[in-house]
Motif scaffolding. Structure first.
Motif, PDB file in Angstrom:
ATOM      1  N   GLU A  26     -54.428 -12.269 -45.942  1.00 53.19           N
ATOM      2  CA  GLU A  26     -54.897 -10.895 -45.965  1.00 53.19           C
ATOM      3  C   GLU A  26     -53.725  -9.959 -45.717  1.00 53.19           C
ATOM      4  OE1 GLU A  26     -59.010 -10.069 -44.199  1.00 53.19           O
ATOM      5  OE2 GLU A  26     -57.629  -9.003 -42.891  1.00 53.19           O
ATOM      6  N   GLN A  27     -53.349  -9.241 -46.747  1.00 54.19           N
ATOM      7  CA  GLN A  27     -52.286  -8.230 -46.623  1.00 54.19           C
ATOM      8  C   GLN A  27     -51.017  -8.797 -45.973  1.00 54.19           C
ATOM      9  OE1 GLN A  27     -52.398  -4.710 -47.579  1.00 54.19           O
ATOM     10  NE2 GLN A  27     -53.926  -5.698 -48.846  1.00 54.19           N
ATOM     11  N   ILE A  28     -50.646 -10.022 -46.380  1.00 51.92           N
ATOM     12  CA  ILE A  28     -49.438 -10.562 -45.765  1.00 51.92           C
ATOM     13  C   ILE A  28     -48.203  -9.984 -46.443  1.00 51.92           C
ATOM     14  CG2 ILE A  28     -50.384 -12.721 -44.884  1.00 51.92           C
ATOM     15  CD1 ILE A  28     -49.202 -14.084 -47.391  1.00 51.92           C
ATOM     16  N   GLN A  29     -47.198  -9.755 -45.633  1.00 55.85           N
ATOM     17  CA  GLN A  29     -45.938  -9.281 -46.189  1.00 55.85           C
ATOM     18  C   GLN A  29     -44.788  -9.841 -45.376  1.00 55.85           C
ATOM     19  OE1 GLN A  29     -45.062  -5.131 -45.550  1.00 55.85           O
ATOM     20  NE2 GLN A  29     -46.914  -4.870 -44.326  1.00 55.85           N
ATOM     21  N   ARG A  71     -44.458 -20.854 -47.753  1.00 50.14           N
ATOM     22  CA  ARG A  71     -44.255 -21.141 -46.336  1.00 50.14           C
ATOM     23  C   ARG A  71     -45.185 -20.308 -45.455  1.00 50.14           C
ATOM     24  NH1 ARG A  71     -40.659 -23.275 -49.107  1.00 50.14           N
ATOM     25  NH2 ARG A  71     -39.353 -24.984 -48.368  1.00 50.14           N
ATOM     26  N   MET A  72     -45.505 -19.122 -45.898  1.00 48.43           N
ATOM     27  CA  MET A  72     -46.439 -18.316 -45.104  1.00 48.43           C
ATOM     28  C   MET A  72     -47.854 -18.887 -45.204  1.00 48.43           C
ATOM     29  SD  MET A  72     -45.320 -14.332 -45.249  1.00 48.43           S
ATOM     30  CE  MET A  72     -45.454 -14.040 -46.996  1.00 48.43           C
ATOM     31  N   LEU A  73     -48.219 -19.332 -46.407  1.00 43.02           N
ATOM     32  CA  LEU A  73     -49.576 -19.859 -46.577  1.00 43.02           C
ATOM     33  C   LEU A  73     -49.767 -21.190 -45.867  1.00 43.02           C
ATOM     34  CD1 LEU A  73     -50.157 -19.001 -50.342  1.00 43.02           C
ATOM     35  CD2 LEU A  73     -51.273 -17.959 -48.370  1.00 43.02           C
ATOM     36  N   SER A  74     -48.674 -21.950 -45.714  1.00 40.73           N
ATOM     37  CA  SER A  74     -48.806 -23.255 -45.080  1.00 40.73           C
ATOM     38  C   SER A  74     -48.596 -23.184 -43.570  1.00 40.73           C
ATOM     39  CB  SER A  74     -47.806 -24.234 -45.689  1.00 40.73           C
ATOM     40  OG  SER A  74     -46.499 -23.763 -45.487  1.00 40.73           O
ATOM     41  N   GLY A  75     -48.345 -21.998 -43.053  1.00 43.95           N
ATOM     42  CA  GLY A  75     -48.185 -21.858 -41.611  1.00 43.95           C
ATOM     43  C   GLY A  75     -46.770 -22.142 -41.126  1.00 43.95           C
ATOM     44  N   LEU A  76     -45.846 -22.434 -42.060  1.00 37.56           N
ATOM     45  CA  LEU A  76     -44.473 -22.726 -41.661  1.00 37.56           C
ATOM     46  C   LEU A  76     -43.692 -21.474 -41.322  1.00 37.56           C
ATOM     47  CD1 LEU A  76     -42.769 -25.412 -43.887  1.00 37.56           C
ATOM     48  CD2 LEU A  76     -43.158 -25.438 -41.448  1.00 37.56           C
ATOM     49  N   SER A  77     -44.156 -20.354 -41.862  1.00 35.84           N
ATOM     50  CA  SER A  77     -43.442 -19.118 -41.630  1.00 35.84           C
ATOM     51  C   SER A  77     -44.456 -18.049 -41.282  1.00 35.84           C
ATOM     52  CB  SER A  77     -42.670 -18.749 -42.905  1.00 35.84           C
ATOM     53  OG  SER A  77     -42.170 -17.450 -42.795  1.00 35.84           O
ATOM     54  N   LYS A  78     -44.109 -17.230 -40.313  1.00 31.61           N
ATOM     55  CA  LYS A  78     -45.058 -16.227 -39.845  1.00 31.61           C
ATOM     56  C   LYS A  78     -44.871 -14.954 -40.660  1.00 31.61           C
ATOM     57  CE  LYS A  78     -46.001 -14.225 -35.405  1.00 31.61           C
ATOM     58  NZ  LYS A  78     -47.386 -13.883 -35.539  1.00 31.61           N
ATOM     59  N   PRO A  79     -45.948 -14.412 -41.227  1.00 35.40           N
ATOM     60  CA  PRO A  79     -45.791 -13.165 -41.974  1.00 35.40           C
ATOM     61  C   PRO A  79     -45.330 -12.043 -41.044  1.00 35.40           C
ATOM     62  CG  PRO A  79     -47.978 -14.113 -42.298  1.00 35.40           C
ATOM     63  CD  PRO A  79     -47.327 -14.886 -41.211  1.00 35.40           C
ATOM     64  N   SER A  80     -44.557 -11.098 -41.602  1.00 33.13           N
ATOM     65  CA  SER A  80     -44.109  -9.978 -40.768  1.00 33.13           C
ATOM     66  C   SER A  80     -45.287  -9.097 -40.397  1.00 33.13           C
ATOM     67  CB  SER A  80     -43.082  -9.141 -41.526  1.00 33.13           C
ATOM     68  OG  SER A  80     -42.099  -9.968 -42.057  1.00 33.13           O
ATOM     69  N   ALA A  81     -46.260  -9.053 -41.291  1.00 27.15           N
ATOM     70  CA  ALA A  81     -47.489  -8.321 -40.985  1.00 27.15           C
ATOM     71  C   ALA A  81     -48.595  -8.963 -41.802  1.00 27.15           C
ATOM     72  CB  ALA A  81     -47.342  -6.850 -41.350  1.00 27.15           C
TER      73      ALA A  81
END
Lengths: 467, 593
Positions: A26-29, A71-81
């Motif tokens: 949801e609104q990841i960036q 990586r954001m979708l797999s939880g390996l990287s945290k979205p900035s927002a």
């Protein structure tokens, strides 16, 4: 979409599928904060869902943030927002069950094939007997029966990636992520593995509910995927998201297939029309990179540009980009930078997925090497701001030398640190070819070569142009 | 458990016993290993009773050759314990530094400074502290000496482990996260294997440094107190002091014997074994082989008990740990790679710790400054002059070693057959502690009537030139033969060959060798510029001599100031000269594979 989409696709919307998504973003960036209050937007706010039962392909040119998205979708990287949800629970708190197949395989060289496959089960506390039995069964499934005692370095690339698949599948992931899994393999091996993957998927041999594959190979996406998302860059954003309704097995030579590939090429090469909406969640200024004065130099070599133009000339000066890529056996990551470069230099025009050579392009392709350099020099000084700035700075300085950092600092305002470095590298390649300047790699300084008659010629050409 | 073949999986106890009947190795090995185990048992008992005895700072040292084995034994035990301590410390330190961005820069900076401090400067504080800490036992003095050896070994190991942690490939790290490895599993399956090769090679250098320190530190004077422990170092020193050349040669022979034996019995098998931790795409053709490793892997007595023991205990403990970790919450969710430990802002505990740390540092520093008041301007002038003299000597010794090793090393490196023989020898020579040879050189110097001013350069050379030679040979061997062929095809003149092919080709290796050698030379200066021979004290002006003298006479302010000076010089030389040359070597003169 201005282009007419082929019949084989329908735009995808999440509400359509009716199934509740496994992963929902949801609104990841993603952005990197700069010291100077600016920030480099890598991915603009994006919504995306992975629903059960589909192979989802994420396509895009290099720099569009495909891998970051994975990586954001797999939880390996945290979205900035923004937030990623796993079955509607924030992913950082959920017990997720996913696997990743890596481009470089990422096998542990000191463990045997079997130990590599067993390791994820060991992490989950599975007892040794079950672990071994499940791993052996999985190795059998991917066709590596009898190789369990081998070390990865004793295997070919294709077999190593099979180990990668076995390791990914042995934990029975709900979502299987793949990060360009076939791009380190030769064409035949890749083709073979792709069809085996499809077979496993179609026969429901693996308990996986969804596959998410990142690729820069358009044909691969069309061959495998039920749904394709195309990303654009600067910053990464979704260009289009549609379902593929061709029946399996898909025939590369069939017309719906080639139409679809052609369509994606058109999307990828279409000039941008919709600017990204500015981010309003925080007070910090976000710069839209397209409105800034440095254009992003594609990382192509002048020799490649010349080669492409000559090929185009042979084909009568105009051709479909997809066919060009096919003739050259290039993937988009190889071809698009060259096309971009030719376009920036004014040697080429893109219309509706077709590349057409311009007058200066024809002149360039037809010249011999020295004249080619002159034409390139003229085109580069006229069209590329960075090259023009470097040259001008060198001419103004009394010692005709400027440190690399000077330009890196300016580029940093606009690009990430890595990208700035790459921009400078490309500028060096182009500038050296055009004999605009030279670069002293040990001192990291741009220098002006001995001033000869040639440079004056450039000025003359430039003035002629400006008139 | 990795020893068992994964091809078959019968119950483990059955598997282990079945091997006993299938034995196919000579019986002699079994007996040999059995004897080794017995000897080990005796050694532990002996060492224990010696350590627990009442402290005797000065133990009389016998000149008899017959005493050598027991002295060698004591020295080897000291080095061994110091090495194990270093390894544990290095791994802990490297781990903390690599995973705590808040303290990382501080810890690495500290390492850089500690590395530049000569071992002898640590002597007074370390020994005094240990004697005070373990009163009433020999153990206290022993621990002091062991810790000194430790300071000669530990820093490069810590650097090596830290940089291997930092150089783990990104996708491997991501794989360990997405498959939810526990810290335990990550350590054994990713971090340790990745660090093994670096640790093995650095261990060789470290233990050589340990020998260097040991020979100098087993016997020393500190103010009014004398310390003399039984060991090879004391033996060599007393032999020198009394001018007993025969005993001296016997002692040196034992040192060389031990170094060669360590190389053959320990390092070579380890290097051969660590080959499996290489990141390589294909198996390389030329590997280090070790008959000893082969023997160990073949041997009945180590393999069987190990297997029985591991199958009986280890897997269970191991599995228990894995299962325990798997149940923890942290291991059931995927930890993002780009997010370090959640930053607890304004945590009270953290602030308290930081506050106390700052307070302690401020107090310590002010105490040190107060201590420095005892130094007069005259002393400062003397120290600066000494620093200048030692600086010149160190660089002279570097220059001389470069001058002779470059032509010789290149000649050897261009002849593969010769190189294959000479290189391991140079490697062993580099491991032989230069301090062992000092006495002989000293006696020679006195005979020809030379002073220590020039003589100390020769002493430094003794310790440093082998590193340079070793690296130049490696560099010459790495020049691709097609470049050499091109040079002869285009009929390069001799001058052209050297300036365009050979010197650029060996440059990165030469720099690596010189950096190591320069550190070694500074460390050696402390021993090279000041020495007791028979009843005379030989000395020359220099920072090293001043450090020795200050320790001898117990003038701690002088010692402190001299140490600060030496580490300022070494650190700034590293920053200003070596690091730049290194970068140049990395960018301009790197041969692309």
């Amino acid at each position: 979409m201005p282009q007419a989409a082929p019949d084989s696709i329908t735009p995808a919307t999440d509400s359509q599928s009716g199934l509740s998504p496994i992963i929902r973003a949801e609104q990841i960036q993603k952005y990197y904060a700069q010291p100077s209050q600016n920030r480099i937007q890598v991915i603009s706010p994006t919504n995306l869902s992975i629903v059960p039962g589909e192979i989802l392909a994420l396509l895009g040119p290099s720099g569009s943030g495909k891998s970051t998205m994975l990586r954001m979708l797999s939880g390996l990287s945290k979205p900035s927002a923004g937030q990623v949800y796993w079955h509607e629970k924030p992913i950082a708190e959920a017990e997720i069950n996913v696997s990743i197949v890596f481009q470089s395989f990422a096998l542990f060289p000191w463990l045997t094939v079997l130990e590599n496959v067993e390791a994820p089960l060991q992490a989950r506390g599975v007892d040794p007997e079950t672990r071994r039995a499940r791993s052996l069964k999985m190795l059998d499934t991917v066709g590596l029966d009898g190789f369990q005692a081998a070390f990865p370095k004793e295997l070919s690339g294709g077999m190593r990636q099979r180990v990668g698949f076995a390791r990914a599948l042995v934990v029975e992931p709900e979502v299987l992520f793949m990060d360009e899994p076939f791009s380190a393999l030769d064409v035949l091996t890749a083709e073979n593995l792709r069809s085996e993957l499809l077979e496993l998927w179609a026969n429901k041999t693996m308990p996986t509910k969804a596959v998410f594959i990142v690729t820069h190979n358009i044909e691969e996406a069309v061959l495998l995927a039920d749904r394709i998302i195309v990303l654009g860059r600067n910053p990464g954003h979704i260009r289009t998201d549609f379902k593929v309704q061709l029946a399996h097995p898909r025939d590369r030579k069939s017309e719906p297939f080639t139409n679809l590939v052609d369509y994606i090429y058109k999307v990828l090469t279409r000039p941008e029309v919709v600017p990204a909406a500015p981010d309003q969640t925080t007070g910090k200024p976000v710069r839209d990179q397209r409105q800034m004065h440095y254009q992003m130099l594609p990382h192509a070599r002048p020799g490649g540009v010349a080669g492409l133009l000559e090929l185009l000339l042979d084909k009568g000066g105009k051709d479909d980009i997809y066919r060009l890529a096919d003739d050259l056996a290039f993937e988009i990551d190889d071809l698009l930078p060259i096309v971009d470069a030719a376009q920036i230099l004014g040697f080429l025009k893109i219309e509706e997925g077709d590349a057409a050579i311009t007058d200066t392009g024809t002149a360039y392709a037809n010249s011999e090497i020295l004249h080619q350099k002159e034409l390139f020099r003229a085109a580069a000084t006229e069209n590329v701001l960075l090259l023009r700035q470097i040259r001008r700075a060198l001419e103004t300085k009394s010692d005709h030398s400027v440190p690399e950092e000077f330009f890196l600092d300016m580029l940093d305002e606009q690009f990430s640190a890595d990208e700035s470095q790459r921009q400078v590298e490309t500028a060096v390649t182009w500038g050296r070819y055009a004999e605009l300047f030279d670069f002293d790699a040990s001192r990291r300084r741009f220098i002006l070569p001995e001033i000869t008659g040639e440079t004056e010629e450039v000025e003359a050409v430039n003035e002629a142009k400006e008139d | 458990m990795k020893l068992s073949s994964p091809l078959q999986h019968p119950p483990q106890h059955y598997f282990a016993r079945s091997l006993v009947t299938a034995r196919s190795w000579p019986f002699v090995i079994d007996i040999g290993i059995g004897a080794c185990l017995l000897a080990l048992f005796f050694a532990i008992v002996h060492m224990g009773s010696y350590w627990m005895a009442t402290p005797m700072p000065v133990i009389p040292i016998s000149h008899s050759v017959r005493a050598l084995p027991i002295y060698a034994f004591y020295s080897v035990v000291r080095i061994g314990i110091a090495y194990l301590l270093s390894l544990v410390f290095a791994i802990t330190y490297g781990y903390i530094a690599a995973y705590n961005p808040r303290v990382e820069a501080w810890m690495i900076g500290l390492l850089d400074i500690l590395q530049s401090i000569p071992v002898l400067s640590f002597l007074p504080p370390v020994v005094l502290a240990m004697v005070a800490l373990v009163p009433g036992h020999q153990l206290g003095i022993e621990l002091g000496v062991i810790l000194l050896i430790f300071t000669g070994q530990v820093w490069n190991l810590a650097f090596s482990f830290y940089s291997s942690l930092k150089s783990i490939p990104k996708e491997m790290l991501e794989a360990s996260r997405i498959y939810r490895y526990s810290p335990w599993q990550r350590f054994w399956q990713l971090e340790m294997p990745n660090a093994t090769i670096g640790l093995v090679w650095n261990s060789i250098v470290s233990v050589a440094g340990g020998w260097f320190a040991l020979i100098a530190c087993e016997m020393f004077t500190m103010g009014s107190r004398n310390f003399q422990l039984p060991g090879l170092g004391s033996y060599l020193q007393t032999a020198t002091a009394s001018g007993d050349v025969k005993a001296l040669i016997a002692g040196i022979a034992v040192v060389i014997l031990i170094v060669v034996a360590t190389d053959q019995l320990f390092w070579r098998p380890l290097i051969a074994w660590s080959d499996k931790f290489k990141f390589e795409q294909v198996e390389s053709a030329d590997r280090v082989t070790s008959p000893i490793l082969h023997l160990i892997q073949q041997s009945n007595l180590t393999a069987i008990p190990l297997k029985v023991w591991t199958s009986a205990h280890l897997p269970n403990i191991d599995e228990l740990i894995y299962r325990r970790f798997a149940r923890t919450r942290a291991c059931r969710i995927v930890q993002p790679v780009d997010e370090d430990q959640p930053i607890r802002k304004n945590s009270v505990a953290l602030w308290t710790i930081a506050f106390i740390a700052v307070g302690l540092v401020a107090w310590g520093a002010s105490q040190a400054v107060i201590m420095l008041r005892g130094v007069t301007w005259l002393d400062v002038r003397l120290l600066l002059m000494g620093a200048g003299a030692t600086f010149l000597r160190v660089n002279a010794s570097l220059l001389i070693s470069a001058l002779w090793t470059i032509p010789v090393g290149v000649a050897i490196g261009f002849n593969p057959r010769l190189a294959r023989i000479v290189q391991p020898v140079a490697q062993v020579l580099a491991s032989v502690p230069a301090t062992a040879f000092f006495p002989i050189l000293l006696i020679g110097l006195v005979k020809i009537g030379g002073g220590l001013g020039i003589g100390s350069v020769a002493l430094m050379l003794l310790g440093t030139q082998w590193y340079v030679l070793f690296n130049v040979i490696a560099g010459a061997m790495s020049i691709p033969s097609d470049l050499k062929e091109a040079a002869s095809l285009y009929k390069f003149t001799r001058y052209q060959r050297w300036t365009t092919l050979i010197l650029p080709g060996i440059f990165p290796y030469l720099i690596t060798g010189m950096v190591t050698a320069s550190g070694g030379a500074w460390n050696a200066s402390v021993f090279a510029e000041y020495s007791h021979l028979q009843d005379r004290t030989l000395e020359t002006i220099g920072l090293g001599a001043q450090i020795q003298e200050a320790t001898d006479s117990g003038r701690f302010p002088m010692l402190l100031l001299a140490t600060i000076l030496i580490s300022v010089i070494v650190v700034s030389m590293n920053r200003l000269v070596w690091r730049r040359l290194y970068r140049l070597a990395e960018t301009k003169y790197k041969l692309l594979a």
